[in-house]
Design a protein around this motif. Structure first.
Motif, PDB file in Angstrom:
ATOM      1  N   GLY A  22      50.101  30.731  23.438  1.00 37.64           N
ATOM      2  CA  GLY A  22      49.591  31.671  24.535  1.00 37.64           C
ATOM      3  C   GLY A  22      50.299  32.080  24.960  1.00 37.64           C
ATOM      4  N   ILE A  23      51.128  32.633  25.243  1.00 41.62           N
ATOM      5  CA  ILE A  23      52.594  33.345  25.842  1.00 41.62           C
ATOM      6  C   ILE A  23      52.166  34.627  25.496  1.00 41.62           C
ATOM      7  CG2 ILE A  23      54.337  33.483  24.357  1.00 41.62           C
ATOM      8  CD1 ILE A  23      55.808  32.906  27.187  1.00 41.62           C
ATOM      9  N   ALA A  24      51.808  34.984  24.198  1.00 38.23           N
ATOM     10  CA  ALA A  24      51.225  36.663  23.377  1.00 38.23           C
ATOM     11  C   ALA A  24      49.839  37.310  24.414  1.00 38.23           C
ATOM     12  CB  ALA A  24      51.510  36.752  22.225  1.00 38.23           C
ATOM     13  N   ARG A  25      49.668  36.166  24.481  1.00 39.24           N
ATOM     14  CA  ARG A  25      47.811  36.583  25.199  1.00 39.24           C
ATOM     15  C   ARG A  25      47.946  36.356  26.086  1.00 39.24           C
ATOM     16  NH1 ARG A  25      45.921  39.666  22.612  1.00 39.24           N
ATOM     17  NH2 ARG A  25      43.726  38.699  22.970  1.00 39.24           N
ATOM     18  N   LEU A  26      48.969  36.369  27.438  1.00 38.23           N
ATOM     19  CA  LEU A  26      49.092  35.585  28.495  1.00 38.23           C
ATOM     20  C   LEU A  26      49.307  36.967  29.997  1.00 38.23           C
ATOM     21  CD1 LEU A  26      48.499  34.453  31.161  1.00 38.23           C
ATOM     22  CD2 LEU A  26      51.282  34.104  30.804  1.00 38.23           C
ATOM     23  N   ARG A  27      49.022  38.242  30.371  1.00 40.44           N
ATOM     24  CA  ARG A  27      49.209  38.993  31.347  1.00 40.44           C
ATOM     25  C   ARG A  27      49.367  38.377  32.702  1.00 40.44           C
ATOM     26  NH1 ARG A  27      49.575  39.598  26.829  1.00 40.44           N
ATOM     27  NH2 ARG A  27      49.038  41.250  25.513  1.00 40.44           N
ATOM     28  N   THR A  28      50.184  39.262  33.636  1.00 42.51           N
ATOM     29  CA  THR A  28      50.933  38.927  34.971  1.00 42.51           C
ATOM     30  C   THR A  28      50.501  39.945  36.213  1.00 42.51           C
ATOM     31  OG1 THR A  28      50.895  36.824  34.517  1.00 42.51           O
ATOM     32  CG2 THR A  28      51.496  36.868  36.968  1.00 42.51           C
ATOM     33  N   LEU A  29      49.285  40.484  36.501  1.00 44.00           N
ATOM     34  CA  LEU A  29      49.879  41.358  37.351  1.00 44.00           C
ATOM     35  C   LEU A  29      49.212  41.270  38.385  1.00 44.00           C
ATOM     36  CD1 LEU A  29      47.047  43.000  35.304  1.00 44.00           C
ATOM     37  CD2 LEU A  29      48.978  43.170  34.292  1.00 44.00           C
ATOM     38  N   ALA A  30      50.176  42.389  39.364  1.00 38.97           N
ATOM     39  CA  ALA A  30      49.941  42.264  40.707  1.00 38.97           C
ATOM     40  C   ALA A  30      49.346  43.602  41.390  1.00 38.97           C
ATOM     41  CB  ALA A  30      51.111  42.005  41.416  1.00 38.97           C
ATOM     42  N   PHE A  31      48.430  43.448  42.034  1.00 40.34           N
ATOM     43  CA  PHE A  31      47.046  44.906  42.269  1.00 40.34           C
ATOM     44  C   PHE A  31      47.795  45.278  43.540  1.00 40.34           C
ATOM     45  CE2 PHE A  31      45.196  43.341  38.633  1.00 40.34           C
ATOM     46  CZ  PHE A  31      44.337  44.746  37.798  1.00 40.34           C
ATOM     47  N   VAL A  32      48.620  46.648  43.892  1.00 43.99           N
ATOM     48  CA  VAL A  32      48.971  46.892  45.494  1.00 43.99           C
ATOM     49  C   VAL A  32      48.875  48.062  44.796  1.00 43.99           C
ATOM     50  CG1 VAL A  32      51.364  45.219  44.745  1.00 43.99           C
ATOM     51  CG2 VAL A  32      51.084  47.134  43.690  1.00 43.99           C
ATOM     52  N   GLY A  33      49.230  48.691  46.389  1.00 41.55           N
ATOM     53  CA  GLY A  33      48.490  50.359  46.972  1.00 41.55           C
ATOM     54  C   GLY A  33      47.997  50.267  48.415  1.00 41.55           C
ATOM     55  N   PRO A  34      48.178  51.507  48.439  1.00 41.58           N
ATOM     56  CA  PRO A  34      47.308  51.595  50.252  1.00 41.58           C
ATOM     57  C   PRO A  34      46.263  51.232  50.553  1.00 41.58           C
ATOM     58  CG  PRO A  34      47.749  53.547  48.477  1.00 41.58           C
ATOM     59  CD  PRO A  34      48.586  52.891  47.979  1.00 41.58           C
ATOM     60  N   ILE A  86      41.009  36.400  34.753  1.00 42.25           N
ATOM     61  CA  ILE A  86      40.202  37.073  33.584  1.00 42.25           C
ATOM     62  C   ILE A  86      40.474  36.417  31.805  1.00 42.25           C
ATOM     63  CG2 ILE A  86      39.159  39.369  32.359  1.00 42.25           C
ATOM     64  CD1 ILE A  86      40.293  40.785  35.520  1.00 42.25           C
ATOM     65  N   ASP A  87      39.656  35.696  31.484  1.00 40.43           N
ATOM     66  CA  ASP A  87      39.516  35.074  30.249  1.00 40.43           C
ATOM     67  C   ASP A  87      38.821  36.566  29.605  1.00 40.43           C
ATOM     68  OD1 ASP A  87      41.763  33.389  30.737  1.00 40.43           O
ATOM     69  OD2 ASP A  87      39.502  31.907  30.874  1.00 40.43           O
ATOM     70  N   HIS A  88      39.231  37.064  28.290  1.00 36.08           N
ATOM     71  CA  HIS A  88      38.138  37.704  27.335  1.00 36.08           C
ATOM     72  C   HIS A  88      38.990  38.263  26.076  1.00 36.08           C
ATOM     73  CE1 HIS A  88      36.878  42.043  26.600  1.00 36.08           C
ATOM     74  NE2 HIS A  88      37.578  42.525  26.206  1.00 36.08           N
ATOM     75  N   ALA A  89      37.897  38.158  25.067  1.00 39.33           N
ATOM     76  CA  ALA A  89      38.557  38.199  23.630  1.00 39.33           C
ATOM     77  C   ALA A  89      40.015  37.051  23.699  1.00 39.33           C
ATOM     78  CB  ALA A  89      38.716  39.388  23.512  1.00 39.33           C
ATOM     79  N   GLY A  90      40.235  36.231  23.668  1.00 34.83           N
ATOM     80  CA  GLY A  90      42.003  35.650  23.969  1.00 34.83           C
ATOM     81  C   GLY A  90      42.795  35.690  24.862  1.00 34.83           C
ATOM     82  N   LEU A  91      42.667  36.461  26.247  1.00 34.91           N
ATOM     83  CA  LEU A  91      43.330  37.033  26.747  1.00 34.91           C
ATOM     84  C   LEU A  91      43.232  36.349  27.789  1.00 34.91           C
ATOM     85  CD1 LEU A  91      45.740  39.231  26.710  1.00 34.91           C
ATOM     86  CD2 LEU A  91      44.199  40.860  27.596  1.00 34.91           C
ATOM     87  N   ARG A  92      44.392  35.952  28.689  1.00 32.97           N
ATOM     88  CA  ARG A  92      43.861  35.589  29.686  1.00 32.97           C
ATOM     89  C   ARG A  92      45.236  36.259  30.413  1.00 32.97           C
ATOM     90  NH1 ARG A  92      44.164  29.343  31.587  1.00 32.97           N
ATOM     91  NH2 ARG A  92      42.064  29.578  30.993  1.00 32.97           N
ATOM     92  N   ILE A  93      44.472  36.378  31.465  1.00 30.61           N
ATOM     93  CA  ILE A  93      44.977  37.558  32.766  1.00 30.61           C
ATOM     94  C   ILE A  93      44.488  37.236  34.189  1.00 30.61           C
ATOM     95  CG2 ILE A  93      45.085  40.113  34.150  1.00 30.61           C
ATOM     96  CD1 ILE A  93      43.163  41.326  31.286  1.00 30.61           C
ATOM     97  N   HIS A  94      46.323  36.449  34.402  1.00 33.69           N
ATOM     98  CA  HIS A  94      46.414  36.176  35.853  1.00 33.69           C
ATOM     99  C   HIS A  94      46.694  37.570  36.879  1.00 33.69           C
ATOM    100  CE1 HIS A  94      46.498  32.280  35.234  1.00 33.69           C
ATOM    101  NE2 HIS A  94      47.470  32.104  33.843  1.00 33.69           N
ATOM    102  N   PRO A 369      54.946  28.748  30.976  1.00 36.90           N
ATOM    103  CA  PRO A 369      55.506  29.826  32.027  1.00 36.90           C
ATOM    104  C   PRO A 369      54.602  31.224  32.315  1.00 36.90           C
ATOM    105  CG  PRO A 369      56.948  28.236  30.625  1.00 36.90           C
ATOM    106  CD  PRO A 369      55.377  28.113  30.500  1.00 36.90           C
ATOM    107  N   GLY A 370      54.870  31.375  32.969  1.00 36.73           N
ATOM    108  CA  GLY A 370      53.953  32.798  33.383  1.00 36.73           C
ATOM    109  C   GLY A 370      52.644  32.665  33.469  1.00 36.73           C
ATOM    110  N   ASP A 371      51.818  31.212  34.015  1.00 37.40           N
ATOM    111  CA  ASP A 371      50.811  30.658  34.476  1.00 37.40           C
ATOM    112  C   ASP A 371      51.299  30.472  36.386  1.00 37.40           C
ATOM    113  OD1 ASP A 371      49.365  30.364  32.605  1.00 37.40           O
ATOM    114  OD2 ASP A 371      49.744  28.247  31.848  1.00 37.40           O
ATOM    115  N   LEU A 372      49.824  31.014  36.713  1.00 39.36           N
ATOM    116  CA  LEU A 372      49.205  31.100  38.587  1.00 39.36           C
ATOM    117  C   LEU A 372      48.942  30.046  38.815  1.00 39.36           C
ATOM    118  CD1 LEU A 372      49.339  35.144  39.611  1.00 39.36           C
ATOM    119  CD2 LEU A 372      51.428  33.714  38.678  1.00 39.36           C
TER     120      LEU A 372
END
Length: 697
Positions: A22-34, A86-94, A369-372
């Motif tokens: 599943g690692i190819a379908r995993l994204r881990t993002l930090a939303f930052v900014g003012p 977020i689970d979407h179309a086989g993609l998991r976004i942390h 690996p990649g999971d939160l």
């Protein structure tokens, strides 16, 4: 071995690792900014677009997934980092939603350690703010892929072409749009896979050409094809695109409106098709060993390797206990596993393993690996802890983040006498959550002090004390640690004689005081000859002298940097007692100091101020008005200036408030003790007169 030496900051991600499917379908993002950029609203829109929620909440109504704390809902601002998936179309976004106020940067910076991509959200109305610059700079230093999202593109009066030009001027030509607003900011047009259509400014074809040229530059083979054929199918550019993102050769820009949903489906598509999975991003900056002997190592996203995970957030709940939120970098973390915390020799058992959705805790069996994920009720866990399952990994740690130093202080005390210990324990729990909070007890003033990055930071801490822990405190500004010293030698004498029937008290002391160099401390010299003060009473004389040093002689502050020489005295064979010589030593020292040109000295601090360049004149003028001196200025990042100087600590009380006024809330400062120096005569007179009033009371 579970880890391998790191080739360097530009190294490609490790190859040949046994990646979980599943690692190819995993994204881990930090939303930052003012603050005010719309990070929370944007995540809410992404959750809605992916079908994770039925209706979008709003910050104003206090019903978003990530801003779930009652205090956040009341303030209508993010105060803590919050994890959603977020689970979407086989993609998991942390995704980690972070606060944007500079006061809470201690919650935002650690989120970068959990992500492969830093999503820097910018308010189209406000343009490039200091927090956006800080996050882009830090993400680059940590080797993260970066994505800029310009939000609120439908707001009135925005200049999107001007903002894109400003981004390129400030952060480089590598800031290129992946899509462009169209239909009056009602939607966006893709520019990477598409060359057709009409946009509100520029053209998809020109943007596409710029993107392709930027991406192919990292691969000589594609450069040759592009020069010969005039274009390259973007679907073939996945590998060079990820390389360009890893190397910072491309910083994509997307346009959205979280309010209307414009650009949100496109952003979800960008996350899925273009952003790196955990095997494609740069590995985190792990080190093995301490200090200069530390060796860089690479954690491999291999589920079969030893476990390496890093705690990037701590939640302290008065009822649920401690919750540690972590990123798995290597191996498979399973429920009931035995793990070590750093150097600890005794493992703990992972009784429960959670995936977080705002305030919801969803129990899972394992994290790859990649999971939160999160572990609850393990007291040994703390921010920045590295968890591992092999003793040989005990020296591994993550390269330290550069946090601002907390300088805004308050003295706190419980309303009820006897609650001091409970206050100390609660404050330490809250400090565990935020690397930019500090608590200490100052013996010189007998105060418990809490330090944060600003008034809002400390106000929220006090609100949590009251709301979450039902603990009331009283506060006052911390007292300045003034000191007393002398400027000339002098002598002092005191005879203590007390007779009240029967045995009396008698002791007489002559002593001399002399100034020492600043910072030298205190010296006590016994120069008595002929036994005028018997040896058994000399410790009592020194005890009295030290008591006077602690309480001060003219303004009530500790005496420092002087030599005290006891050279004569008298005793009585019957009436002399220790208490008599304690009193005589104390009073003789006070008498001598009053004749030795006493001076009150104050702490001077090095101050470094980070602020928008336009505010430099106001800042330097204000510092001069506070008895400060500017020692230099330098450009931090484009549009941001650092002012360095020296100022009395007493003049910096509530300085953050004044700095906020001069910089529209964008300025920050740090201080470090430099040395002590004499206060101006008028200040000394005020301090001495205040002490006399207390004496009379």
């Amino acid at each position: 071995m579970p880890v391998q030496p790191q080739a360097g900051p530009d190294a490609s991600p490790p190859s040949g690792a046994a990646l979980h499917p599943g690692i190819a379908r995993l994204r881990t993002l930090a939303f930052v900014g003012p603050a005010g950029a719309g990070k929370t609203s944007l995540l809410e829109a992404l959750l809605l677009q992916a079908g994770a929620i039925a209706t979008a909440g709003s910050v104003e109504r206090g019903n978003t997934v990530s801003d779930h704390d009652p205090l956040e809902r009341r303030m209508q601002h993010s105060l803590h980092a919050s994890v959603v998936h977020i689970d979407h179309a086989g993609l998991r976004i942390h995704a980690v939603d972070t606060p944007g106020s500079p006061d809470f940067i201690g919650q935002a910076l650690p989120a970068l350690e959990a992500a492969d991509t830093a999503v820097v959200v910018i308010n189209a109305q406000n343009g490039i703010e200091l927090m956006a610059s800080r996050m882009l700079e830090t993400a680059a230093a940590r080797g993260l892929c970066r994505l800029i999202v310009v939000n609120r593109i439908d707001a009135p009066g925005v200049d999107l072409p001007g903002l894109l030009a400003a981004l390129q001027q400030t952060f480089g030509r590598e800031c290129l749009p992946l899509n462009l607003p169209a239909a009056g900011a009602g939607r966006v047009l893709d520019c990477f896979f598409n060359t057709e259509g009409s946009s509100d400014f520029s053209s998809p074809e020109a943007a596409h050409r710029a993107l392709v040229e930027q991406v192919v530059e990292v691969d000589a083979g594609f450069v040759e094809r592009y020069l010969n054929e005039g274009d390259v199918d973007p679907r073939e550019l996945h590998a060079p695109l990820e390389q360009a993102l890893r190397e910072g050769h491309l910083i994509p820009v997307c346009f959205t409106s979280a309010k209307t949903g414009a650009g949100v489906p496109a952003l979800l598509d960008v996350i899925e098709r273009l952003l790196p999975n955990p095997a494609e991003g740069n590995p985190p900056q792990f080190l093995s060993g301490e200090g200069d002997a530390a060796v860089p190592i690479t954690a491999r996203p291999d589920p079969e390797a030893h476990v390496l995970a890093h705690v990037f957030k701590i939640n302290a709940d008065p009822y649920l206990g401690k919750l540690a939120v972590l990123r798995v970098h290597q191996g498979t973390l399973r429920r009931n596993a035995q793990l070590f915390v750093g150097h600890a020799r005794k493992p703990f058992r992972v009784a429960h393993l959670f995936m977080l959705q705002g305030k919801e805790h969803l129990e899972v069996e394992q994290a790859l690996p990649g999971d939160l994920c999160a572990i609850a009720k393990v007291d040994e866990l703390h921010y920045d802890a590295v968890l591992h399952d092999a003793q040989e990994d005990e020296h591994i740690h993550l390269a330290a983040l550069d946090f601002p130093v907390p300088v805004h202080g308050l003295a706190v005390s419980p309303l009820r006498h006897g609650d001091e210990q409970r206050l100390w324990e609660i404050l330490h729990r809250l400090v565990d959550e935020d690397p930019c909070l500090k608590v200490e007890h100052v013996g010189a003033t007998n105060e418990t002090l809490i330090y944060g990055l600003g008034e809002l930071h400390l106000r929220m801490l006090l609100e949590r004390l009251r709301d979450s822990y039902k603990f009331e405190v009283q506060t006052q500004p911390p007292r300045i640690a003034y000191r007393e010293t002398i400027a000339a030698p002098a002598e002092g004498h005191y005879r203590h004689k007390k007779q009240s029937g029967g045995a009396g008290q008698f002791g007489e002391v002559w002593l001399r005081v002399e100034p020492l160099a600043r910072g030298a401390g205190f010296e006590f010299v016994d120069a008595v000859k002929g036994g005028t003060i018997p040896g058994q009473f000399m410790p009592a004389v020194e005890k009295g002298v030290r008591a006077a040093l602690a309480s001060g002689a003219v303004a009530g502050f500790p005496l420092v940097d002087l030599r005290v020489t006891v050279f004569d005295g008298k005793h009585h064979s019957v009436d002399s007692k220790e208490i008599a010589f304690v009193t005589a030593g104390q009073r003789a020292l006070i008498a001598a100091v009053k004749e030795a040109r006493p001076v009150v000295i104050e702490p001077l601090v090095h101050v470094e101020i980070l602020a928008p360049e336009a505010a430099m004149g106001d800042i330097t003028g204000d510092l001069a008005a506070r008895r400060g001196q500017v020692s230099g200025t330098r450009a931090a990042v484009p549009g941001v200036i650092t002012v360095q100087g020296l100022a009395p600590l007493a003049e910096l009380a509530s300085y953050q408030t004044r700095l906020n006024a001069m910089t529209a809330g964008q300025g920050r400062y740090t201080i470090a003790l430099s040395h002590y120096e004499a206060v101006p005569p008028q200040v000394q007179s005020q301090l001495m007169s205040s002490y006399k009033v207390k004496d009379e009371d």
